[in-house]
Design a protein around this motif. Structure first.
Motif, PDB file in Angstrom:
ATOM      1  N   GLN B   3       0.758  -0.938  -0.129  1.00  0.00           N
ATOM      2  CA  GLN B   3      -0.167  -0.013   0.114  1.00  0.00           C
ATOM      3  C   GLN B   3       0.790   1.350   0.021  1.00  0.00           C
ATOM      4  O   GLN B   3       0.641   2.167  -0.706  1.00  0.00           O
ATOM      5  CB  GLN B   3      -0.884   0.185   1.219  1.00  0.00           C
ATOM      6  CG  GLN B   3      -1.569   1.315   1.555  1.00  0.00           C
ATOM      7  CD  GLN B   3      -2.715   1.655   0.671  1.00  0.00           C
ATOM      8  OE1 GLN B   3      -2.670   1.755  -0.529  1.00  0.00           O
ATOM      9  NE2 GLN B   3      -3.843   2.250   1.428  1.00  0.00           N
ATOM     10  N   TYR B  25       0.623   6.538  -0.721  1.00  0.00           N
ATOM     11  CA  TYR B  25      -0.261   5.188  -0.425  1.00  0.00           C
ATOM     12  C   TYR B  25      -1.693   5.533  -1.600  1.00  0.00           C
ATOM     13  O   TYR B  25      -1.834   6.539  -2.251  1.00  0.00           O
ATOM     14  CB  TYR B  25      -0.775   5.050   0.893  1.00  0.00           C
ATOM     15  CG  TYR B  25      -1.571   6.245   1.283  1.00  0.00           C
ATOM     16  CD1 TYR B  25      -0.847   7.277   2.038  1.00  0.00           C
ATOM     17  CD2 TYR B  25      -3.059   6.504   1.456  1.00  0.00           C
ATOM     18  CE1 TYR B  25      -1.652   8.391   2.617  1.00  0.00           C
ATOM     19  CE2 TYR B  25      -3.689   7.548   1.861  1.00  0.00           C
ATOM     20  CZ  TYR B  25      -2.960   8.493   2.538  1.00  0.00           C
ATOM     21  OH  TYR B  25      -3.479   9.489   2.930  1.00  0.00           O
ATOM     22  N   LYS B  26      -2.262   4.511  -1.806  1.00  0.00           N
ATOM     23  CA  LYS B  26      -3.118   4.200  -2.851  1.00  0.00           C
ATOM     24  C   LYS B  26      -4.665   4.573  -2.333  1.00  0.00           C
ATOM     25  O   LYS B  26      -5.485   5.073  -2.894  1.00  0.00           O
ATOM     26  CB  LYS B  26      -2.956   3.105  -3.583  1.00  0.00           C
ATOM     27  CG  LYS B  26      -1.529   3.012  -4.401  1.00  0.00           C
ATOM     28  CD  LYS B  26      -1.668   1.710  -5.389  1.00  0.00           C
ATOM     29  CE  LYS B  26      -0.245   1.615  -5.970  1.00  0.00           C
ATOM     30  NZ  LYS B  26       0.598   0.950  -5.142  1.00  0.00           N
ATOM     31  N   THR B  27      -5.014   3.817  -1.296  1.00  0.00           N
ATOM     32  CA  THR B  27      -6.387   3.818  -0.915  1.00  0.00           C
ATOM     33  C   THR B  27      -6.598   4.802   0.369  1.00  0.00           C
ATOM     34  O   THR B  27      -5.758   5.009   1.039  1.00  0.00           O
ATOM     35  CB  THR B  27      -6.993   2.288  -0.707  1.00  0.00           C
ATOM     36  OG1 THR B  27      -6.036   1.658   0.374  1.00  0.00           O
ATOM     37  CG2 THR B  27      -6.675   1.525  -1.921  1.00  0.00           C
ATOM     38  N   SER B  28      -7.935   4.652   0.633  1.00  0.00           N
ATOM     39  CA  SER B  28      -8.070   5.699   1.978  1.00  0.00           C
ATOM     40  C   SER B  28      -7.739   4.758   3.066  1.00  0.00           C
ATOM     41  O   SER B  28      -7.593   3.646   3.211  1.00  0.00           O
ATOM     42  CB  SER B  28      -9.674   5.824   2.051  1.00  0.00           C
ATOM     43  OG  SER B  28     -10.171   4.518   2.270  1.00  0.00           O
ATOM     44  N   ILE B  29      -7.464   5.616   4.333  1.00  0.00           N
ATOM     45  CA  ILE B  29      -6.778   4.962   5.527  1.00  0.00           C
ATOM     46  C   ILE B  29      -7.543   5.612   6.715  1.00  0.00           C
ATOM     47  O   ILE B  29      -8.105   6.961   6.579  1.00  0.00           O
ATOM     48  CB  ILE B  29      -5.268   5.462   5.429  1.00  0.00           C
ATOM     49  CG1 ILE B  29      -5.391   7.189   5.550  1.00  0.00           C
ATOM     50  CG2 ILE B  29      -4.526   4.897   4.427  1.00  0.00           C
ATOM     51  CD1 ILE B  29      -3.717   7.720   6.072  1.00  0.00           C
ATOM     52  N   SER B  51      -6.202  10.049  10.274  1.00  0.00           N
ATOM     53  CA  SER B  51      -6.724  10.809   8.731  1.00  0.00           C
ATOM     54  C   SER B  51      -7.173  12.053   8.889  1.00  0.00           C
ATOM     55  O   SER B  51      -7.056  12.750   8.105  1.00  0.00           O
ATOM     56  CB  SER B  51      -7.824   9.618   8.328  1.00  0.00           C
ATOM     57  OG  SER B  51      -8.942   9.500   8.929  1.00  0.00           O
ATOM     58  N   THR B  67      -4.105  13.996   2.982  1.00  0.00           N
ATOM     59  CA  THR B  67      -4.935  12.787   2.554  1.00  0.00           C
ATOM     60  C   THR B  67      -5.688  13.077   1.119  1.00  0.00           C
ATOM     61  O   THR B  67      -5.791  12.204   0.343  1.00  0.00           O
ATOM     62  CB  THR B  67      -6.247  12.764   3.536  1.00  0.00           C
ATOM     63  OG1 THR B  67      -6.903  13.812   3.592  1.00  0.00           O
ATOM     64  CG2 THR B  67      -5.761  11.917   4.847  1.00  0.00           C
ATOM     65  N   LYS B  70      -2.726  11.611  -0.767  1.00  0.00           N
ATOM     66  CA  LYS B  70      -2.350  10.358  -0.395  1.00  0.00           C
ATOM     67  C   LYS B  70      -1.004  10.221  -0.048  1.00  0.00           C
ATOM     68  O   LYS B  70      -0.188   9.536  -0.562  1.00  0.00           O
ATOM     69  CB  LYS B  70      -2.970   9.276  -1.318  1.00  0.00           C
ATOM     70  CG  LYS B  70      -4.616   9.366  -1.348  1.00  0.00           C
ATOM     71  CD  LYS B  70      -4.869   7.856  -2.220  1.00  0.00           C
ATOM     72  CE  LYS B  70      -6.411   7.756  -2.096  1.00  0.00           C
ATOM     73  NZ  LYS B  70      -7.362   8.794  -2.314  1.00  0.00           N
ATOM     74  N   THR B  91       0.051   1.595   6.440  1.00  0.00           N
ATOM     75  CA  THR B  91      -1.182   2.141   6.443  1.00  0.00           C
ATOM     76  C   THR B  91      -2.050   1.335   7.050  1.00  0.00           C
ATOM     77  O   THR B  91      -2.130   0.063   6.737  1.00  0.00           O
ATOM     78  CB  THR B  91      -1.695   2.454   4.899  1.00  0.00           C
ATOM     79  OG1 THR B  91      -1.268   1.220   4.205  1.00  0.00           O
ATOM     80  CG2 THR B  91      -0.633   3.686   4.489  1.00  0.00           C
ATOM     81  N   PRO B  93      -6.109   0.673   6.734  1.00  0.00           N
ATOM     82  CA  PRO B  93      -7.122   1.368   5.821  1.00  0.00           C
ATOM     83  C   PRO B  93      -8.571   1.640   6.439  1.00  0.00           C
ATOM     84  O   PRO B  93      -8.674   1.335   7.679  1.00  0.00           O
ATOM     85  CB  PRO B  93      -7.490  -0.087   4.758  1.00  0.00           C
ATOM     86  CG  PRO B  93      -7.157  -1.140   5.871  1.00  0.00           C
ATOM     87  CD  PRO B  93      -5.890  -0.658   6.765  1.00  0.00           C
TER      88      PRO B  93
END
Lengths: 113, 112
Positions: B3, B25-29, B51, B67, B70, B91, B93
């Motif tokens: 991630q 990073y790629k996705t929400s955390i 976050s 954020t 990211k 991370t 998620p």
């Protein structure tokens, strides 16, 4: 105990043998993780236990790898029919709950010859 | 797949200088954490930023989190030879139940 304990510290095994790696998490920690780290690389996620939920096994690289956590405490990672590419440091970590910091053991260095 | 991705992969500085490491990073955390590793064995937790936080301090460490981009950065001020180690971001998620995913790390060398 005071921290996460892993045993053995080092393990040398012959190709094709089975190995068991043990992790004693910090008492009361509900979350337990297993990671694998090859030389000079990052941490590869293997498996995650959280309380009584079904474990997240999405990181196990093959069906030769399995893990269990008994009584919500001690965990054992088993590798069957070891291969040379299984050689790595296997790290265990535990955390009090989700969304909190993880505490790591010193790892087990596995060498498959 | 990892991630978090840290950069640079390696950083070499003189004692007393500041060291900055970045993590994308790629996705929400839910939160992002930084860890330190000496000699390729156990990792030690340094700092956790949630976050909804933008900056956090701990001693000589300063962590920022953006954020929208990211990304996160770890700043070590007035570095010491003893800060020589590998540094990893991890991370946690959003949603799910908190599986920590680590990046490849930055190797920091501080020369006396």
């Amino acid at each position: 105990g005071a921290g996460v304990s892993q045993s053995p510290s080092n393990k040398v095994t012959e190709k094709g043998k089975d190995v068991e790696l043990r992790c004693d998490p910090i008492s009361g920690h509900t979350a337990l993780y297993w990671y694998r780290q090859s030389l000079g690389q990052g941490l590869e996620f293997l498996i995650y236990f959280q309380g009584n939920s079904a474990p997240d096994k999405s990181g196990l690289p093959s069906d030769r790898f399995s893990a269990e956590r008994t009584g919500g405490s001690v965990s054992t990672l088993t590798i069957q029919r070891t291969q040379q590419e299984d050689s790595a440091v296997y790290l265990c970590a535990s955390s009090l709950a989700t969304r909190t910091e993880a505490f790591f053991g010193q790892g087990t260095r596995l060498t498959v010859v | 797949s990892q991630q978090g991705e840290e950069d640079p992969q390696a950083l070499s500085i003189q004692e007393g200088e500041n060291a900055t490491m970045n993590c994308s990073y790629k996705t929400s955390i839910n939160n992002l954490q930084w860890y330190r590793q000496n000699s390729g064995r156990g990792l030690v937790h340094l700092i956790l930023i949630r976050s909804n936080e933008r900056e956090k301090h701990s001693g000589r460490l300063r962590v920022t989190l953006d954020t929208s981009k990211k990304s996160s950065s770890l700043l070590i001020t007035a570095s010491r030879a003893a800060d020589t180690a590998s540094y990893f971001c991890a991370t946690d998620p959003g949603g799910g139940y908190g599986k920590l995913t680590f990046g490849q790390g930055t190797i920091l060398t501080v020369h006396p």
